[in-house]
Design an enzyme around this catalytic site. Structure first.
Site, PDB file in Angstrom:
ATOM      1  N   TYR A 156       7.208  -3.217  -7.066  1.00 15.54           N
ATOM      2  CA  TYR A 156       7.088  -4.080  -5.875  1.00 15.54           C
ATOM      3  C   TYR A 156       6.118  -5.240  -6.143  1.00 15.54           C
ATOM      4  O   TYR A 156       6.031  -6.168  -5.371  1.00 15.54           O
ATOM      5  CB  TYR A 156       6.683  -3.260  -4.641  1.00 15.54           C
ATOM      6  N   ARG A 168      -2.180  -9.037  -4.638  1.00 18.01           N
ATOM      7  CA  ARG A 168      -2.655  -8.809  -3.264  1.00 18.01           C
ATOM      8  C   ARG A 168      -1.461  -8.721  -2.331  1.00 18.01           C
ATOM      9  O   ARG A 168      -1.499  -9.230  -1.232  1.00 18.01           O
ATOM     10  CB  ARG A 168      -3.514  -9.995  -2.800  1.00 18.01           C
ATOM     11  N   LYS A 180     -11.103  -7.655  -6.576  1.00 21.92           N
ATOM     12  CA  LYS A 180      -9.950  -6.900  -6.062  1.00 21.92           C
ATOM     13  C   LYS A 180     -10.386  -5.544  -5.512  1.00 21.92           C
ATOM     14  O   LYS A 180     -10.034  -5.158  -4.402  1.00 21.92           O
ATOM     15  CB  LYS A 180      -8.932  -6.693  -7.179  1.00 21.92           C
ATOM     16  N   ASN A 232     -11.029  -4.267  -1.009  1.00 21.89           N
ATOM     17  CA  ASN A 232     -10.519  -3.083  -0.303  1.00 21.89           C
ATOM     18  C   ASN A 232     -11.653  -2.129   0.051  1.00 21.89           C
ATOM     19  O   ASN A 232     -11.629  -1.474   1.085  1.00 21.89           O
ATOM     20  CB  ASN A 232      -9.453  -2.390  -1.139  1.00 21.89           C
ATOM     21  N   ARG A 252     -13.087  -3.266   3.237  1.00 22.92           N
ATOM     22  CA  ARG A 252     -12.259  -2.913   4.408  1.00 22.92           C
ATOM     23  C   ARG A 252     -12.480  -1.442   4.758  1.00 22.92           C
ATOM     24  O   ARG A 252     -12.659  -1.085   5.921  1.00 22.92           O
ATOM     25  CB  ARG A 252     -10.795  -3.195   4.112  1.00 22.92           C
ATOM     26  N   CYS A 261      -4.262   1.756  -1.283  1.00 21.56           N
ATOM     27  CA  CYS A 261      -5.320   0.800  -1.655  1.00 21.56           C
ATOM     28  C   CYS A 261      -6.706   1.340  -1.307  1.00 21.56           C
ATOM     29  O   CYS A 261      -7.518   1.614  -2.168  1.00 21.56           O
ATOM     30  CB  CYS A 261      -5.097  -0.525  -0.922  1.00 21.56           C
ATOM     31  N   ARG A 266      -5.324   7.593  18.013  1.00 22.85           N
ATOM     32  CA  ARG A 266      -5.170   6.136  17.790  1.00 22.85           C
ATOM     33  C   ARG A 266      -5.220   5.345  19.096  1.00 22.85           C
ATOM     34  O   ARG A 266      -4.644   4.277  19.199  1.00 22.85           O
ATOM     35  CB  ARG A 266      -3.827   5.853  17.079  1.00 22.85           C
TER      36      ARG A 266
HETATM   37  N1  SAJ Z   1      -7.112   1.721   9.614  1.00 24.26           N
HETATM   38  C1  SAJ Z   1      -7.995   2.163  10.605  1.00 24.26           C
HETATM   39  N2  SAJ Z   1      -8.651   1.250  11.376  1.00 24.26           N
HETATM   40  C2  SAJ Z   1      -8.467  -0.101  11.187  1.00 24.26           C
HETATM   41  C3  SAJ Z   1      -7.566  -0.537  10.164  1.00 24.26           C
HETATM   42  C4  SAJ Z   1      -6.899   0.384   9.397  1.00 24.26           C
HETATM   43  O1  SAJ Z   1      -8.182   3.369  10.795  1.00 24.26           O
HETATM   44  O2  SAJ Z   1      -9.066  -0.887  11.920  1.00 24.26           O
HETATM   45  C5  SAJ Z   1      -6.428   2.707   8.779  1.00 24.26           C
HETATM   46  C6  SAJ Z   1      -4.919   2.631   8.927  1.00 24.26           C
HETATM   47  O3  SAJ Z   1      -4.494   3.506   9.956  1.00 24.26           O
HETATM   48  C7  SAJ Z   1      -4.442   3.110   7.564  1.00 24.26           C
HETATM   49  C8  SAJ Z   1      -5.544   2.664   6.608  1.00 24.26           C
HETATM   50  O4  SAJ Z   1      -6.693   2.393   7.415  1.00 24.26           O
HETATM   51  O5  SAJ Z   1      -4.344   4.522   7.532  1.00 24.26           O
HETATM   52  C9  SAJ Z   1      -5.215   1.442   5.765  1.00 24.26           C
HETATM   53  O6  SAJ Z   1      -4.805   0.444   6.645  1.00 24.26           O
HETATM   54  P1  SAJ Z   1      -4.673  -1.093   6.117  1.00 24.26           P
HETATM   55  O7  SAJ Z   1      -4.345  -1.912   7.329  1.00 24.26           O
HETATM   56  O8  SAJ Z   1      -5.836  -1.453   5.300  1.00 24.26           O
HETATM   57  O9  SAJ Z   1      -3.336  -1.073   5.237  1.00 24.26           O
HETATM   58  P2  SAJ Z   1      -3.186  -1.040   3.663  1.00 24.26           P
HETATM   59  O10 SAJ Z   1      -3.753   0.188   3.075  1.00 24.26           O
HETATM   60  O11 SAJ Z   1      -1.749  -1.340   3.405  1.00 24.26           O
HETATM   61  O12 SAJ Z   1      -4.101  -2.247   3.164  1.00 24.26           O
HETATM   62  C10 SAJ Z   1      -3.488  -3.398   2.649  1.00 24.26           C
HETATM   63  C11 SAJ Z   1      -4.443  -3.962   1.631  1.00 24.26           C
HETATM   64  N3  SAJ Z   1      -3.761  -5.051   0.955  1.00 24.26           N
HETATM   65  C12 SAJ Z   1      -3.734  -5.056  -0.411  1.00 24.26           C
HETATM   66  O13 SAJ Z   1      -4.292  -4.213  -1.103  1.00 24.26           O
HETATM   67  C13 SAJ Z   1      -3.005  -6.172  -1.007  1.00 24.26           C
HETATM   68  C14 SAJ Z   1      -5.688  -4.494   2.309  1.00 24.26           C
HETATM   69  O14 SAJ Z   1      -6.460  -5.235   1.345  1.00 24.26           O
HETATM   70  C15 SAJ Z   1      -5.332  -5.425   3.421  1.00 24.26           C
HETATM   71  O15 SAJ Z   1      -6.544  -5.833   4.078  1.00 24.26           O
HETATM   72  C16 SAJ Z   1      -4.479  -4.678   4.422  1.00 24.26           C
HETATM   73  O16 SAJ Z   1      -3.260  -4.290   3.748  1.00 24.26           O
HETATM   74  C17 SAJ Z   1      -4.102  -5.597   5.576  1.00 24.26           C
HETATM   75  O17 SAJ Z   1      -5.018  -6.329   6.007  1.00 24.26           O
HETATM   76  O18 SAJ Z   1      -2.944  -5.535   6.025  1.00 24.26           O
END
Ligand code: SAJ
Length: 474
Positions: A24, A176, A229, A233, A236, A287, A444
């Site tokens: 992907y 990313r 990189k 994450n 976050r 991630c 949630r």
């Molecule tokens: N989550 C929470 N609270 C939040 C945000 C997320 O509990 O406020 C949980 C979600 O339920 C999930 C997990 O965290 O279980 C991850 O959520 P995510 O929105 O970070 O999704 P990902 O894991 O797909 O993160 C990706 C990452 N992108 C890449 O690695 C290219 C991350 O860097 C991005 O910030 C994120 O997507 C995004 O912003 O969409």
């Protein structure tokens, strides 16, 4: 002038590109390069699980599941124009001016968190065996800081007899991308490009500049690119852990975390930032659950000596532990809820709503619902699982029949924020649920606590200290 600069000048501008790993990340990268350069080879191991992709790509089809706007059309276009071809013949690497590598870097297991660089190493070795002077090699996989300059350069040098940074260029340009917007992410996100030396960085900038539409190039050293990189994450994950810890505190202090969240979020203005995210039932995905450990390994193993508070847990690892505690907290809320309803976990029937790790998605990688499910089963409960997007998960039965899943349940537990669960009606669930006093656990913030309490439920919600100790009605 540096030897490499001379060699690159003799080779001239990049015309042919190779991309290793038709996944992907690699597929959208390859077809976007094919639009901008003369020709692209898409390399793919002819393995049982992925070999079929070669034929599909050469027939102009995308082997990726899920919606990827524009991708299949672009594959067809560059195939028709004879600018792209997928192959398992890695000797074609000898024909290209630049080769990128986008191969998964999972961990061997979730405990040791020893990275499994097996597939990555095989890809790098293939490049080394077919490497010509003046070629640019770029790693796009998420890797432990220090890998490009260390592990990767060593393999490339030993397999080719050449020297990274002198005979060929070597860089890290982390991907990313997020599923569902692969092409757009590559074209519009800023692109970190980190060479092992200046000449390598410049050559990598030449490769990525043409595919960017809105995004701009951010050049730096390869190790800084690896840290960027993994840290983006990690940060976050840290932000989520911060609001999860706040939610636990609010429960203990009998207040509503969402009031506090709104209050904090209201602080705006010049130079003021409070990136407060949302508390929840846990953090899943590929991630955030891994990249912290890549960063830790980089700093504490590849690093040359770290000065850090004596015996203190890494803040980032602590964040991981807090996020990984949330499914256990969901279990504790379930246990307390059942006990308030005069029931035990043992023998109880629990309906789990949501198995995907993220809202309105079928992606189940590292789902926080799994450790919760395991705890239920270990403690003698029975569980039914509903998810509108997930149809299978190993031996587990995942139902798409919401009523059927809730029928006879002693507790209904919302794990994923799928839109379908927004505003579930208390009366409907009460009718379907089991005998006696039903329990609802909201992981949630999807339902109206008062409506369920009024309907006679025992309610528990993440961060809802204001409601979790309510009087039971009726
Ligand atoms: N989550 C929470 N609270 C939040 C945000 C997320 O509990 O406020 C949980 C979600 O339920 C999930 C997990 O965290 O279980 C991850 O959520 P995510 O929105 O970070 O999704 P990902 O894991 O797909 O993160 C990706 C990452 N992108 C890449 O690695 C290219 C991350 O860097 C991005 O910030 C994120 O997507 C995004 O912003 O969409």
């Amino acid at each position: 002038m540096n030897e490499l600069r001379k060699i690159l000048r003799e080779r001239g501008p990049i015309k042919k590109v190779g991309v290793i790993g038709m996944g992907y990340v690699g597929i959208p990268a390859a077809v976007l390069f094919a639009e901008q350069f003369d020709f692209v080879w898409g390399f793919q191991r002819d393995s049982p699980s992925s070999g079929h992709k070669i034929k599909m790509l050469n027939e102009g089809q995308s082997p990726l599941k899920g919606e990827e706007p524009g991708l299949e059309e672009l594959i067809k276009k560059v195939r028709t124009e004879g600018k792209f071809e997928s192959t398992s013949d890695f000797s074609k690497i000898r024909e290209v001016d630049a080769v990128t590598l986008a191969i998964q870097t999972p961990f061997k297991d979730n405990v040791s968190l020893e990275p499994d660089f097996g597939a990555l190493e095989e890809g790098i070795r293939q490049i080394g065996k077919n490497l010509e002077r003046g070629v640019l090699v770029v790693l796009e996989s998420t890797i432990t800081p220090g890998t490009t300059k260390g592990f990767a350069a060593d393999i490339l040098n030993s397999e080719s007899g050449l020297v990274a940074g002198e005979d060929f260029a070597l860089a890290h340009a982390p991907e990313r991308v997020m599923v569902g917007r692969l092409l757009r992410n590559i074209q519009e996100h800023d692109r970190i490009v980190g060479g092992i030396n200046k000449e390598s960085t410049e050559r990598a900038v030449e490769l990525y500049t043409p595919v960017l539409t809105k995004g701009k190039i951010i050049p730096m050293d390869s190790t800084a690119a690896e840290v960027t990189k993994t840290a983006e994450n990690t940060f976050r994950d840290l932000q989520i852990a911060a609001v999860n810890e706040l939610a636990l505190y609010c429960e203990a202090m009998r207040i509503n975390v969402y009031d506090v969240r709104a209050g904090i979020d209201s602080l705006k203005g010049e130079g003021i930032t409070r990136a407060i995210l949302y508390p929840g039932a846990g953090v899943g995905g590929h991630c955030l659950t891994k990249d912290t450990y890549h960063l830790e390994r980089g700093a504490r193993i590849a690093g040359m000596g770290l000065d850090y508070p004596e015996n203190a847990d890494s803040l980032y690892v602590l964040a991981r532990k807090i996020n990984d505690f949330m499914p256990l907290h969901m279990y504790n809320l379930t246990k307390e809820g059942l006990e308030r309803a005069g029931k035990k976990v043992r023998g109880a029937k629990v309906a789990i709503l949501g198995w995907a790790f993220i809202n309105n998605s079928d992606d189940t990688r590292n789902t926080p619902a799994e450790p919760y499910y395991d705890l239920l089963i270990k403690n003698g409960a029975k569980a039914s699982i509903h998810d509108p997007y997930v149809f299978e998960y190993g031996k587990l039965k995942i139902s798409q029949d919401l009523d059927g899943c809730i029928k006879g349940a002693d507790a209904v537990v919302i794990f994923t924020g799928h839109s379908q669960y927004k505003g579930l009606k208390a009366g409907m669930i009460k009718k379907l649920a089991g005998s006696g006093r039903p329990v609802i656990i909201d992981g949630r913030n999807m339902v109206d606590a008062d409506a369920f309490i009024k309907e006679g439920f025992v309610y528990k919600g993440i961060g809802r200290g204001d409601k979790n100790y309510h009087e039971v009605v009726g």
